[in-house]
Design a protein around this motif. Structure first.
Motif, PDB file in Angstrom:
ATOM      1  N   ARG A   1       8.903  -8.115   8.623  1.00 46.84           N
ATOM      2  CA  ARG A   1       9.650  -7.032   8.089  1.00 46.84           C
ATOM      3  C   ARG A   1       9.068  -5.968   7.912  1.00 46.84           C
ATOM      4  NH1 ARG A   1      14.239  -8.948   5.198  1.00 46.84           N
ATOM      5  NH2 ARG A   1      15.115  -9.891   7.468  1.00 46.84           N
ATOM      6  N   PRO A   2       9.151  -4.567   8.296  1.00 40.50           N
ATOM      7  CA  PRO A   2       7.985  -3.484   8.631  1.00 40.50           C
ATOM      8  C   PRO A   2       9.234  -3.025   6.504  1.00 40.50           C
ATOM      9  CG  PRO A   2       9.594  -3.302  10.151  1.00 40.50           C
ATOM     10  CD  PRO A   2      10.069  -4.805   9.914  1.00 40.50           C
ATOM     11  N   PRO A   3       8.104  -2.197   6.503  1.00 44.63           N
ATOM     12  CA  PRO A   3       8.779  -1.299   5.421  1.00 44.63           C
ATOM     13  C   PRO A   3       9.691   0.367   5.610  1.00 44.63           C
ATOM     14  CG  PRO A   3       6.118  -0.837   5.524  1.00 44.63           C
ATOM     15  CD  PRO A   3       6.807  -2.215   6.138  1.00 44.63           C
ATOM     16  N   SER A   4      11.183   0.867   4.544  1.00 46.89           N
ATOM     17  CA  SER A   4      10.965   1.411   5.289  1.00 46.89           C
ATOM     18  C   SER A   4      10.451   2.313   4.745  1.00 46.89           C
ATOM     19  CB  SER A   4      12.684   1.065   4.559  1.00 46.89           C
ATOM     20  OG  SER A   4      12.632   1.482   3.411  1.00 46.89           O
ATOM     21  N   ALA A   5      10.008   3.051   4.448  1.00 45.58           N
ATOM     22  CA  ALA A   5       9.175   3.615   3.945  1.00 45.58           C
ATOM     23  C   ALA A   5       7.513   3.804   4.166  1.00 45.58           C
ATOM     24  CB  ALA A   5       9.137   3.394   2.198  1.00 45.58           C
ATOM     25  N   PRO A   6       6.816   4.480   4.630  1.00 44.63           N
ATOM     26  CA  PRO A   6       4.904   3.957   4.600  1.00 44.63           C
ATOM     27  C   PRO A   6       4.426   3.555   3.479  1.00 44.63           C
ATOM     28  CG  PRO A   6       5.463   6.492   5.017  1.00 44.63           C
ATOM     29  CD  PRO A   6       6.813   5.687   4.364  1.00 44.63           C
ATOM     30  N   GLY A   7       4.132   3.206   2.787  1.00 40.77           N
ATOM     31  CA  GLY A   7       3.231   2.314   1.985  1.00 40.77           C
ATOM     32  C   GLY A   7       1.749   1.811   2.208  1.00 40.77           C
ATOM     33  N   GLU A   8       1.077   1.100   0.881  1.00 41.65           N
ATOM     34  CA  GLU A   8      -0.770   0.442   1.918  1.00 41.65           C
ATOM     35  C   GLU A   8      -0.460  -0.816   0.859  1.00 41.65           C
ATOM     36  OE1 GLU A   8      -4.795   1.616   1.038  1.00 41.65           O
ATOM     37  OE2 GLU A   8      -4.108   1.480  -0.541  1.00 41.65           O
ATOM     38  N   LEU A   9      -0.318  -1.820   2.040  1.00 47.62           N
ATOM     39  CA  LEU A   9      -0.357  -3.279   1.470  1.00 47.62           C
ATOM     40  C   LEU A   9      -2.131  -3.395   1.200  1.00 47.62           C
ATOM     41  CD1 LEU A   9       1.073  -5.607   2.003  1.00 47.62           C
ATOM     42  CD2 LEU A   9       0.142  -6.369   3.885  1.00 47.62           C
ATOM     43  N   ALA A  10      -2.043  -4.147   0.086  1.00 49.00           N
ATOM     44  CA  ALA A  10      -2.888  -4.622  -0.784  1.00 49.00           C
ATOM     45  C   ALA A  10      -2.550  -6.186  -1.584  1.00 49.00           C
ATOM     46  CB  ALA A  10      -3.391  -3.474  -1.739  1.00 49.00           C
ATOM     47  N   CYS A  11      -3.943  -6.732  -1.657  1.00 44.34           N
ATOM     48  CA  CYS A  11      -3.919  -8.310  -1.285  1.00 44.34           C
ATOM     49  C   CYS A  11      -5.228  -7.660  -3.148  1.00 44.34           C
ATOM     50  CB  CYS A  11      -4.106  -8.934  -0.266  1.00 44.34           C
ATOM     51  SG  CYS A  11      -4.751 -10.325  -1.176  1.00 44.34           S
ATOM     52  N   GLY A  12      -5.202  -8.573  -4.622  1.00 46.74           N
ATOM     53  CA  GLY A  12      -5.834  -8.583  -4.994  1.00 46.74           C
ATOM     54  C   GLY A  12      -6.829  -7.197  -6.066  1.00 46.74           C
ATOM     55  N   GLY A  13      -5.893  -6.693  -5.226  1.00 44.21           N
ATOM     56  CA  GLY A  13      -5.991  -5.034  -6.073  1.00 44.21           C
ATOM     57  C   GLY A  13      -6.802  -4.234  -4.999  1.00 44.21           C
ATOM     58  N   HIS A  14      -6.626  -4.554  -3.900  1.00 46.16           N
ATOM     59  CA  HIS A  14      -7.361  -3.743  -2.192  1.00 46.16           C
ATOM     60  C   HIS A  14      -7.084  -3.523  -1.208  1.00 46.16           C
ATOM     61  CE1 HIS A  14     -11.243  -3.566  -4.788  1.00 46.16           C
ATOM     62  NE2 HIS A  14     -11.319  -4.725  -5.100  1.00 46.16           N
ATOM     63  N   PRO A  15      -7.618  -2.867  -0.479  1.00 46.25           N
ATOM     64  CA  PRO A  15      -6.042  -2.515   1.073  1.00 46.25           C
ATOM     65  C   PRO A  15      -6.636  -3.784   2.031  1.00 46.25           C
ATOM     66  CG  PRO A  15      -7.331  -0.556   0.367  1.00 46.25           C
ATOM     67  CD  PRO A  15      -7.503  -1.459  -0.903  1.00 46.25           C
ATOM     68  N   VAL A  16      -5.927  -3.760   2.414  1.00 46.79           N
ATOM     69  CA  VAL A  16      -5.938  -5.279   3.548  1.00 46.79           C
ATOM     70  C   VAL A  16      -6.455  -4.795   4.648  1.00 46.79           C
ATOM     71  CG1 VAL A  16      -4.072  -6.589   2.864  1.00 46.79           C
ATOM     72  CG2 VAL A  16      -3.696  -5.274   4.431  1.00 46.79           C
ATOM     73  N   VAL A  17      -7.261  -5.684   6.016  1.00 50.24           N
ATOM     74  CA  VAL A  17      -7.648  -5.077   6.705  1.00 50.24           C
ATOM     75  C   VAL A  17      -7.460  -5.518   7.982  1.00 50.24           C
ATOM     76  CG1 VAL A  17      -9.592  -3.835   5.338  1.00 50.24           C
ATOM     77  CG2 VAL A  17      -9.239  -6.824   6.654  1.00 50.24           C
ATOM     78  N   ALA A  18      -7.088  -4.591   9.106  1.00 52.84           N
ATOM     79  CA  ALA A  18      -6.414  -6.028  10.450  1.00 52.84           C
ATOM     80  C   ALA A  18      -7.328  -6.950  10.821  1.00 52.84           C
ATOM     81  CB  ALA A  18      -6.711  -4.948  11.136  1.00 52.84           C
ATOM     82  N   HIS A  19      -6.909  -7.819  10.747  1.00 52.66           N
ATOM     83  CA  HIS A  19      -7.182  -9.160  11.025  1.00 52.66           C
ATOM     84  C   HIS A  19      -8.180  -9.451  11.477  1.00 52.66           C
ATOM     85  CE1 HIS A  19      -6.848 -14.029  12.433  1.00 52.66           C
ATOM     86  NE2 HIS A  19      -6.953 -13.561  11.118  1.00 52.66           N
ATOM     87  N   ALA A  20      -8.365  -8.635  12.703  1.00 50.02           N
ATOM     88  CA  ALA A  20     -10.080  -8.947  13.002  1.00 50.02           C
ATOM     89  C   ALA A  20     -10.765  -7.820  13.176  1.00 50.02           C
ATOM     90  CB  ALA A  20      -9.816  -8.200  14.716  1.00 50.02           C
ATOM     91  N   ALA A  21     -10.734  -7.242  11.397  1.00 52.28           N
ATOM     92  CA  ALA A  21     -11.842  -6.766  11.202  1.00 52.28           C
ATOM     93  C   ALA A  21     -12.630  -6.906  10.339  1.00 52.28           C
ATOM     94  CB  ALA A  21     -10.875  -5.061  11.031  1.00 52.28           C
ATOM     95  N   THR A  22     -13.464  -6.472   9.870  1.00 55.24           N
ATOM     96  CA  THR A  22     -14.653  -6.835   8.954  1.00 55.24           C
ATOM     97  C   THR A  22     -14.261  -6.623   7.653  1.00 55.24           C
ATOM     98  OG1 THR A  22     -15.978  -7.868  10.246  1.00 55.24           O
ATOM     99  CG2 THR A  22     -17.012  -7.789   8.348  1.00 55.24           C
ATOM    100  N   PRO A  23     -14.003  -7.193   6.500  1.00 52.09           N
ATOM    101  CA  PRO A  23     -14.027  -6.856   5.233  1.00 52.09           C
ATOM    102  C   PRO A  23     -15.016  -5.584   5.068  1.00 52.09           C
ATOM    103  CG  PRO A  23     -13.877  -8.939   5.533  1.00 52.09           C
ATOM    104  CD  PRO A  23     -14.314  -8.730   6.579  1.00 52.09           C
ATOM    105  N   PRO A  24     -15.315  -4.704   3.917  1.00 47.10           N
ATOM    106  CA  PRO A  24     -16.196  -4.132   3.374  1.00 47.10           C
ATOM    107  C   PRO A  24     -16.983  -5.120   2.533  1.00 47.10           C
ATOM    108  CG  PRO A  24     -14.135  -2.962   2.875  1.00 47.10           C
ATOM    109  CD  PRO A  24     -13.843  -4.289   3.773  1.00 47.10           C
ATOM    110  N   PRO A  25     -18.278  -5.527   1.925  1.00 40.63           N
ATOM    111  CA  PRO A  25     -19.314  -6.385   1.305  1.00 40.63           C
ATOM    112  C   PRO A  25     -18.642  -5.873  -0.034  1.00 40.63           C
ATOM    113  CG  PRO A  25     -20.461  -5.112   3.018  1.00 40.63           C
ATOM    114  CD  PRO A  25     -19.138  -4.631   3.102  1.00 40.63           C
ATOM    115  N   GLY A  26     -18.985  -6.909  -1.256  1.00 39.79           N
ATOM    116  CA  GLY A  26     -18.785  -6.559  -2.651  1.00 39.79           C
ATOM    117  C   GLY A  26     -17.999  -6.619  -3.215  1.00 39.79           C
ATOM    118  N   LEU A  27     -16.293  -6.972  -2.757  1.00 40.99           N
ATOM    119  CA  LEU A  27     -15.568  -6.219  -2.954  1.00 40.99           C
ATOM    120  C   LEU A  27     -15.001  -7.931  -4.095  1.00 40.99           C
ATOM    121  CD1 LEU A  27     -12.608  -4.451  -0.816  1.00 40.99           C
ATOM    122  CD2 LEU A  27     -14.618  -3.248  -2.615  1.00 40.99           C
TER     123      LEU A  27
END
Length: 102
Positions: free
Chosen positions: A22-48
């Protein structure tokens, strides 16, 4: 970040993966472990690494939600990071009770 129903996201700091139910009613930034999530097909930034205050973990098969915006995500793969939306921790949703049959 476009949190549409069915969109898949993964943590940039651990193995956790999420699907938006279910999408949020207001814009927001989804994060996990204190850092923003990335699209499933994207490569996460190294070193986090997970933030100590956001490393309670996420459990596969559980639904997490934000009461303020109505966002609901399904954890498809467990990880050490805990999910949040705009720095607010998401809580595990209780299972809905089915009506009893007589």
């Amino acid at each position: 970040m476009d949190l549409k129903p069915g969109s898949r996201w993964k943590s940039a700091v651990c193995t956790a993966e999420f699907v938006v139910v279910r999408p949020p009613s207001a814009p927001g930034e989804l994060a996990c472990g204190g850092h923003p999530v990335v699209a499933h097909a994207a490569t996460p930034p190294p070193g986090l690494s997970p933030s100590p205050d956001a490393s309670a973990g996420s459990q596969a098969g559980k639904r997490y939600g934000d009461a303020e915006t109505g966002l609901e995500v399904l954890c498809a793969k467990a990880g050490v990071g805990s999910p949040s939306l705009s720095a607010r921790p998401l809580t595990i949703r209780d299972a809905k009770k089915l009506p009893s049959s007589d």
